[in-house]
Design an enzyme around this catalytic site. Structure first.
Site, PDB file in Angstrom:
ATOM      1  N   SER A   1     -17.339 -17.948  25.828  1.00 41.37           N
ATOM      2  CA  SER A   1     -15.983 -17.867  26.366  1.00 41.37           C
ATOM      3  C   SER A   1     -15.217 -16.703  25.732  1.00 41.37           C
ATOM      4  CB  SER A   1     -15.273 -19.215  26.149  1.00 41.37           C
ATOM      5  OG  SER A   1     -14.025 -19.194  26.778  1.00 41.37           O
TER       6      SER A   1
ATOM      7  N   GLY B   1     -12.538 -20.479  22.974  1.00 45.76           N
ATOM      8  CA  GLY B   1     -11.346 -21.335  22.790  1.00 45.76           C
ATOM      9  C   GLY B   1     -10.089 -20.644  23.275  1.00 45.76           C
ATOM     10  N   GLY B   2     -10.270 -19.670  24.191  1.00 46.68           N
ATOM     11  CA  GLY B   2      -9.109 -19.043  24.819  1.00 46.68           C
ATOM     12  C   GLY B   2      -8.177 -18.352  23.830  1.00 46.68           C
TER      13      GLY B   2
END
Ligand code: FAD
Ligand code: NAP
Length: 794
Positions: free
Chosen positions: A789, A706-707
């Site tokens: 991610s 989720g960056g």
């Protein structure tokens, strides 16, 4: 012996002193019991003194084979196999009472035999029919009157024989019921003999006419009707079904019968015996009234504060107008006029304290200084009251109606009663409680802990509390007292072992339920006080066997709970008689369960917890939020793995979490709590297979993506993986996001902050897993990090 027929001038014979023999025999039996009681008290005192002089308790551990056999086969033995306290039930609803102990049955049989023997001995058998009928009538009527003092004495709360003989009110009450039955039978025999005698001389019509027209007979008839009605209305099924109605009707009928009997006995010597009975009754009532006035009316009146607790239980704190030196095991009768003017009910005092709150209240109330600080602090007696059908149900209903479920009422307390048996001369004490029966042992526990501090008063060196409850949230009943108990100085340093074992009997089949307000105190206990939580019923035989193996001095087993539990403990104690002293103290007065559901709101919902589902982690205890054994896994949700990162801890490295009082059932925050919207977000979820107990399974720890600005532990869950294989533990954790997780720069560092705390959160979560995952059957040496991610790039 024959009946003395020399009359007093009114056609009736004078009293034959031989007919008072049952009373003399009874007085003799009371004397013997008194000597035994004194013997027991002296033995306990000597034991206590001996132990306090010289710590060696070994010589007080042994018991002679003969004494052990007497306890096993006579003193503690149920009449037949094992049943004593468990209520006999007819059609699952009608309570038919309990079966007396062998010893009690012996005393009762002796009493009945005494009446029968004297009845028959007094008859002059060769005499003619009329004479015999006269003698039968006389003997039966006379014996009925002679039984009346014992009848009244054994019914009284203030019966002086209770403390003198150390026999409970309950046991005397059993005797009272049987004396009443004997009297009713004797009254019927008396009447039958009168009719049989007259039937030879007159017709039935004439007899009926005489009975309803001569006051002497009318009074006799009314007394007889009263006794017979009492005989039937006091039957166990009726008595238990409508106790209050029974009690009031019982008193009314008794008054009616005694008044009628008084006039029936006019000009007879037996009236003097009845006078004695009436005086006894009057004294008992006067003692009750005096006690009520003394205890409740002083500078202040007694008040009660009622607070509703889980599972239809109320805690009632009674601030007494006048108190006394409380002894463990004592109980009071409570009157709450707003619930019923004439009713009073017995409740064990669970806890005593000084009511500082009231004093503070007074100080801030603006009264004159004298009133404010001059008055003594008020002593508080606390009770736990379980809602049943009558008074207790009304009490809970009333408390529930108030906002916050707490209310203050005017109350009256009568007592103290009970507390007859001190356990202070025993080296080892096992306190066993079932449900609300905890009120009894908790007072002993309190006393022991205080005595540990001043060991001059107690020989107790080893205590175990075993408490069986239906649901884990029943622990809240004693929650407010546990911190005081657990933080007591004597437990912090003491080498005197106290252990607490909770057994939860929640049925495993109800699957959709949860704990409403869990609140355990297990982890509050000092390190030397082990607290275990077990599921299912305890095996008392095994518990006693273990206790005997490490017995110090004489051992006392005290039990207070449902009848069946009392019976099981009794059996286990009897089986363990021999070799060492094991005494039983059965405080239980089994109250049958309500005949109907109490209707006091929804029944408590309980978690179905298997032996493997509760996890005690040292600083918290967690239970599953979801899952069950048929799904094959449990989900433990929102376990706090770090202190809330706010205030001074914002932009700081995560800290180990503080101790949590309440059991964490996953509802501390929302299920999908995330760090993008809530700063209090450092939680993790664990999925563990249902059959993992005893295994060391590999662990997969999931880091979401989720960056570093979004995402949460709830984004990806392992249900799909579990469908393929359940031989692993899955963990997902939150880490701080955005500015709170990734702040950086010289200003932050200058002001004491830490850069990129999100990474420390991740590291801390892994450290937490290594530390605690074994509690979930995970292997701390086989942890695999899996992520997506941002979660895979950390
Ligand atoms: C020594 C002792 C200590 C007790 N301690 C506690 C306690 O700490 N906490 C607790 O919840 N309960 C305790 N009980 C049980 C409590 O007294 C009853 O639950 C309560 O009296 C029931 O009243 P009720 O009208 O609500 O119930 P009901 O449904 O009307 O009665 C239920 C049963 O309670 C018994 N009972 C009712 N009224 C009386 C009474 N006035 N005297 C004696 N028995 C009565 C009868 O057997 C009756 O069948 C104790 C009982 C005794 C004897
Ligand atoms: N001083 C006193 O005399 C005094 C004071 C307070 C209370 N009491 C009495 O104590 C009793 C407790 O009432 P309650 O309604 O709170 O109890 P309860 O809820 O009926 O039972 C409490 C727990 O004991 C378990 N249990 C029952 N029989 C057992 C056995 N043979 N072995 C092991 N565990 C057993 C129950 O298991 P299940 O779930 O399987 O039923 C339940 O978990 C009442 O009779 C009350 O009058 C007496």
């Amino acid at each position: 012996m024959g009946v003395e027929l020399a009359g007093l001038g009114n056609g009736e014979p004078s009293m034959n002193p031989a007919l008072a023999t049952p009373l003399y025999v009874l007085a003799g039996v009371v004397g013997v019991f008194f000597v035994c009681r004194m013997g027991i008290l002296i033995r306990h005192r000597r034991r206590l003194r001996g132990i306090l002089r010289n710590e060696d308790q070994l010589k007080y551990t042994k018991i002679s084979e003969c004494h052990a056999k007497f306890k096993r086969h006579v003193l503690y033995a149920p009449l037949f196999s094992t049943r004593h306290n468990r209520e006999l039930q007819l059609m699952g609803r009608l309570h038919m009472g309990t079966i007396p102990l062998r010893f009690e049955a012996g005393v009762l049989l002796g009493y009945i035999a005494l009446n029968i023997v004297f009845f028959f001995c007094l008859i002059d058998w060769p005499a003619d029919f009329q004479e015999k009928m006269f003698q039968f009538k006389y003997a039966a009527g006379h014996l009925a009157v002679m039984n009346s003092p014992a009848l009244v004495l054994t019914a009284g709360r203030n019966n002086p024989l209770i403390p003198l003989l150390g026999i409970s009110f309950d046991a005397f009450n059993l005797l009272h019921r049987w004396i009443g039955r004997i009297m009713a039978v004797e009254a019927v025999v008396h009447m039958a003999c009168v009719v049989a005698g007259k039937a030879r001389l007159m017709s039935m019509d004439e007899i009926t006419h005489m009975m309803w027209n001569e006051t002497f007979f009318i009074y006799g008839l009314v007394a007889l009707i009263g006794f017979v009605l009492i005989f039937f209305q006091a039957m166990s099924a009726l008595r238990h079904a409508w106790y209050e109605t029974f009690l009031h009707l019982h008193i009314l009928l008794a008054v009616m019968s005694f008044v009628a009997l008084w006039y029936h006995l006019k000009n007879l010597v037996q009236q003097r015996v009845l006078l004695g009975t009436v005086i006894l009754w009057g004294l008992e009532r006067a003692a009750r009234a005096a006690c009520l006035l003394w205890r409740n009316c002083g500078k202040q009146f007694t008040t009660a504060t009622v607070e509703v607790l889980p599972a239809d239980v109320a805690r009632v704190d009674v601030a007494m107008a006048r108190t006394w030196k409380f002894k463990a095991g004592q109980y009071l009768y409570l009157y709450i006029p707003s619930l019923g003017l004439w009713t009073s009910h017995p409740f064990s005092v669970a806890w005593t304290s000084t009511d500082r709150a009231d004093v503070n209240e007074k100080r801030s109330s603006g009264d004159s200084l004298n009133t404010l600080i001059g008055g003594p602090q008020r002593h508080k007696m606390s009770f736990l009251i379980k809602g049943r059908d009558g008074f207790t149900k009304k009490l809970l209903k009333k408390a529930r109606k108030t906002t916050g479920g707490s209310l203050k009422l005017t109350a009256l307390a009568e007592g103290p009663f009970g507390g007859l048996h001190s356990l202070s001369s025993y080296g080892t004490v096992l306190l066993i409680a079932g449900g609300i029966g905890i009120t009894h042992p908790i007072s002993y526990l309190h006393e022991f802990v205080n005595a540990f501090f001043t060991p001059k008063h107690s020989a107790v060196r080893q205590v175990s509390l075993i408490w069986v409850v239906r649901s884990i949230d029943h622990l809240t009943w004693i929650q407010s007292w546990m911190p005081t108990l657990m933080s007591h100085p004597s437990l912090q340093t003491s080498t005197i072992p106290l252990s607490i074992h909770i057994y939860i009997t929640a049925p495993q089949s109800t699957t959709d339920e949860y704990v409403t307000s869990p609140n355990p105190w297990a982890h509050h206990a000092p390190p030397n006080v082990p607290v275990t939580i077990n599921w299912g019923k305890p095996d008392f035989t095994y518990i006693l066997e273990n206790a005997k193996m490490c017995q110090v001095g004489a051992m006392a087993v005290s039990v207070c709970g449902p009848g069946a539990m009392g019976d099981d403990v009794r059996r286990a104690v009897r089986e363990r008689q021999g070799g060492t002293v094991v005494d039983l103290q059965h405080a239980a007065y089994p109250i049958p369960p309500p005949t109907s559901s109490s209707g006091l709101g929804p029944p408590i919902r309980i978690e179905v917890l298997t032996t493997n589902t509760v996890r005690t982690l040292g600083y918290t205890t967690v239970i599953p939020t979801a899952g069950n054994s048929s799904l094959g896994y449990y989900k433990y949700q929102n376990i706090r793995f770090a202190t809330v990162p706010t205030g001074d801890l914002r932009f700081a490295k995560p800290q180990w979490p503080p101790v949590e009082e309440a059991i964490n059932d996953g509802t501390l925050v929302d299920a999908d709590v995330n760090c993008a919207s809530t700063e209090d977000c450092l939680y993790l979820d664990i999925w563990a297979p249902a059959n993992a107990h005893g295994k060391k399974l590999p662990v997969m720890v999931w880091s979401y993506g989720g960056g570093f600005t979004s995402g949460s532990k709830s984004d990806n869950t392992p249900e799909g993986l579990f469908a393929l294989n359940k031989e692993f533990i899955f963990v997902a954790y939150n880490y701080r996001l955005g500015i709170t997780g990734n702040a950086n720069g010289p200003r932050l560092l200058h002001e004491g902050g830490t850069s990129n705390v999100a990474l420390y959160d991740a590291q801390h979560a892994f450290q937490w897993v290594r530390k605690y995952i074994a509690a979930f059957a995970g292997d701390p040496n086989r942890i695999t990090a899996v992520g997506f991610s941002a979660g895979a790039s950390k």
